[in-house]
Design an enzyme around this catalytic site. Structure first.
Site, PDB file in Angstrom:
ATOM      1  N   CYS A  95      39.323  31.106 -40.087  1.00 48.45           N
ATOM      2  CA  CYS A  95      38.500  30.110 -40.767  1.00 48.45           C
ATOM      3  C   CYS A  95      38.855  30.025 -42.246  1.00 48.45           C
ATOM      4  O   CYS A  95      38.894  31.055 -42.934  1.00 48.45           O
ATOM      5  CB  CYS A  95      37.020  30.460 -40.611  1.00 48.45           C
ATOM      6  N   CYS A 107      31.511  32.058 -46.315  1.00 53.55           N
ATOM      7  CA  CYS A 107      30.501  31.755 -45.306  1.00 53.55           C
ATOM      8  C   CYS A 107      29.900  33.034 -44.724  1.00 53.55           C
ATOM      9  O   CYS A 107      30.566  34.056 -44.632  1.00 53.55           O
ATOM     10  CB  CYS A 107      31.148  30.920 -44.201  1.00 53.55           C
ATOM     11  N   CYS A 146      29.950  34.447 -39.691  1.00 55.49           N
ATOM     12  CA  CYS A 146      30.499  35.587 -38.960  1.00 55.49           C
ATOM     13  C   CYS A 146      31.060  36.581 -39.971  1.00 55.49           C
ATOM     14  O   CYS A 146      31.284  36.240 -41.129  1.00 55.49           O
ATOM     15  CB  CYS A 146      31.551  35.166 -37.935  1.00 55.49           C
ATOM     16  N   CYS A 195      33.977  24.919 -37.440  1.00 55.07           N
ATOM     17  CA  CYS A 195      33.499  26.293 -37.288  1.00 55.07           C
ATOM     18  C   CYS A 195      34.234  26.959 -36.135  1.00 55.07           C
ATOM     19  O   CYS A 195      34.214  26.469 -34.997  1.00 55.07           O
ATOM     20  CB  CYS A 195      31.992  26.315 -37.042  1.00 55.07           C
ATOM     21  N   GLN A 243      21.433  32.049 -23.480  1.00 54.71           N
ATOM     22  CA  GLN A 243      22.474  32.833 -24.132  1.00 54.71           C
ATOM     23  C   GLN A 243      23.543  31.920 -24.714  1.00 54.71           C
ATOM     24  O   GLN A 243      24.009  30.989 -24.054  1.00 54.71           O
ATOM     25  CB  GLN A 243      23.108  33.813 -23.145  1.00 54.71           C
ATOM     26  N   TYR A 288       9.697  40.687 -21.038  1.00 52.43           N
ATOM     27  CA  TYR A 288      10.340  39.822 -22.030  1.00 52.43           C
ATOM     28  C   TYR A 288      11.330  38.882 -21.325  1.00 52.43           C
ATOM     29  O   TYR A 288      12.491  38.760 -21.711  1.00 52.43           O
ATOM     30  CB  TYR A 288      11.081  40.645 -23.096  1.00 52.43           C
ATOM     31  N   GLU A 307       6.316  37.039 -19.954  1.00 50.23           N
ATOM     32  CA  GLU A 307       6.758  36.474 -21.233  1.00 50.23           C
ATOM     33  C   GLU A 307       5.546  35.922 -21.981  1.00 50.23           C
ATOM     34  O   GLU A 307       4.628  35.370 -21.359  1.00 50.23           O
ATOM     35  CB  GLU A 307       7.785  35.360 -20.981  1.00 50.23           C
ATOM     36  N   ASP A 329      14.325  43.321 -21.721  1.00 49.70           N
ATOM     37  CA  ASP A 329      15.229  42.567 -22.597  1.00 49.70           C
ATOM     38  C   ASP A 329      14.424  42.134 -23.822  1.00 49.70           C
ATOM     39  O   ASP A 329      14.138  40.946 -24.018  1.00 49.70           O
ATOM     40  CB  ASP A 329      15.797  41.346 -21.864  1.00 49.70           C
ATOM     41  N   CYS A 385      19.786  43.943 -27.875  1.00 54.49           N
ATOM     42  CA  CYS A 385      20.624  43.264 -28.867  1.00 54.49           C
ATOM     43  C   CYS A 385      20.628  44.011 -30.191  1.00 54.49           C
ATOM     44  O   CYS A 385      21.165  43.512 -31.180  1.00 54.49           O
ATOM     45  CB  CYS A 385      20.126  41.831 -29.082  1.00 54.49           C
TER      46      CYS A 385
END
Length: 476
Positions: free
Chosen positions: A95, A101, A104, A182, A306, A335, A356, A404, A431
């Protein structure tokens, strides 16, 4: 007359004044560092005079100079000045605006080395936070396409000095870096942003100014159905009445084949939250469709789905494998979101219950179950921290519990309820390695053994990593 020396041991009723700690480093001071690892945000980590120093852009194995930008009691944030000895894993970022930026963080690291570092990130969190030194972490499941993979775009829109800026925020700021291509977005999302940019310029549609609270367009959202080709465009605006929306629809359909949904989301609040509560249809339908494995999903502007469709299938298949289902089990999915993992489990379980707290997610989950003709999955609207203890008190004994949770991990009462019902297996999808380590330590203390730890690279070229863990009851 001889003056008496003050008696330093004598109290005058006041607390003794502690000497101020003298920092071994001054702001702006240059430091030479050996970088020994990566931090949780992808920054290089070294030590200077026995204090941890975090340097964005530095890589393990490098010798660098950095200037002290932020000085805290236990760490320093440094600004990279010069790379004295580069890492053999350093590569040229794809990039052109990568260094400015914040979208990432690891494009300057080879992808093979990125996967190794992510494995180390999980391993280090388990050892340092969870004190789990005997747990083996498997190699990360990598991606065949580490660039141009994101099926969801959320680009902020700004305008300074008369110049329109659409892209990503600079690291740790609300300053928008203008991005035209991007490298981690699906190309269709880049095409959407280009059309909206042209439309705003042509019809003089003003970007939102968060300081003044003026202007119209706040964000551009794009969603790409990777396996169906269906595309959604969501324009997030500060007010309901926006001129020339019909012209925008024509421009989008002419330039971006596959557009099935154009919606407007209205967010009038002074907030960092991207979407407001009201979404209205401009053209097409309110949802698009996509698939993960054999399952079909309806996706709205607000739906959780996702962002990496190809890797999501690998992640869910790993969770399904760890669950070890043979068709006789009852599974509880905490979740559960829009029911993606729940429905994967339902393919091989006797009965699955998803829980949930978000009403729209539960509505989407029920629609997804009907769309896939799955009748052995039920969904419960509620807080997992409330419902799991209630189910346990009511005598429910699931064979498998799937977790999750969000980045904050599980509340302790959720973990306590799981420990109480004693499922045969727990599949934890995380995560955040830090909260995962904390929760795994609790589960081990309460009778569970950690059998498998499998990281999966869902967010290539960023510092994020997902992990699937299998736990079983410890044998007495």
């Amino acid at each position: 007359m001889v003056k008496k020396k003050p008696d330093n041991n004598k109290s005058d009723g006041k607390a003794p004044v502690k000497p101020r700690a003298v920092s071994p480093v001054l702001k702006g001071q240059e430091m030479e560092l050996e970088i020994t690892g990566l931090g949780s945000a992808g920054e290089g980590v070294g030590r200077f005079r026995d204090i941890a120093v975090f340097v964005q852009g530095a890589l393990p194995g490098e010798k660098v100079t950095a200037t002290a930008a932020v000085i805290k009691k236990s760490f320093i944030i440094g600004t990279l000045k010069e790379i004295l000895t580069p890492s053999p894993d350093r590569v040229v970022p794809a990039c052109p605006v990568y260094e400015a930026c914040g979208g990432c963080q690891l494009q300057h690291l080879s992808y093979e080395a990125e996967l190794k570092e992510k494995r180390e990130q999980v391993k280090a969190a388990l050892e340092r936070i969870g004190h789990l030194h005997d747990v083996k972490v498997m190699p990360v499941i990598g991606s065949e396409h580490p660039l141009y993979y994101r099926n969801k775009m959320q680009f902020p829109v700004a305008g300074k000095s008369g110049r329109l800026q659409i892209g990503c925020f600079a690291l740790n700021t609300h300053r928008v870096i203008d991005v035209t291509d991007c490298c981690i977005q699906k190309q269709k999302n880049n095409e959407i942003a280009a059309v909206v940019r042209t439309w705003m310029k042509q019809y003089k549609i003003m970007p939102y100014d968060e300081d003044k609270g003026s202007g119209t367009v706040r964000h551009i959202m794009g969603r790409v159905g990777v396996h169906t080709g269906e595309i959604m465009v969501c324009l997030v605006t500060a007010q309901e009445n926006v001129p020339h929306l019909k012209e925008l629809v024509k421009m989008l359909k002419a330039a971006v084949p596959g557009v099935k949904s154009v919606v407007q989301n209205v967010n009038k609040r002074t907030t960092n939250v991207i979407l407001g509560e009201k979404t209205r249809l401009i053209a097409g339908s309110l949802t698009i469709k996509d698939k993960i494995g054999a399952l079909k999903f309806n996706i709205s502007a607000q739906s959780f789905f996702q962002v990496n469709s190809e890797q999501a299938e690998k992640l869910y298949n790993t969770a399904l494998e760890f669950a070890g289902l043979n068709g006789t089990e009852t599974v509880v999915d905490l979740y559960c979101g829009t029911g993606t993992i729940t429905l994967f489990m339902a393919q091989k379980a006797k009965q699955v219950l998803g829980i949930e707290i978000v009403p729209s997610a539960i509505r989407d989950a029920k629609k997804n179950a009907r769309a896939n003709h799955i009748d052995n999955a039920d969904f419960l609207l509620g807080d997992a921290a409330v419902e799991m203890p209630r189910l346990a008190a009511g005598g429910m004994h699931p064979n498998v519990v799937v977790l999750d949770p969000p980045r904050a991990g599980c509340e302790e009462r959720v973990l306590a309820a799981i420990a109480k019902v004693k499922p045969e297996r727990v599949v934890y999808v995380s995560c955040n390695p830090a909260t995962l380590a904390r929760d795994l330590a609790y589960m081990r203390e309460h009778g569970f053994a950690i059998r498998k730890v499998q990281p999966c690279d869902m967010f290539s070229r960023t510092h994020h990593v997902e992990t699937v863990v299998l736990l079983t009851q410890q044998k007495a």
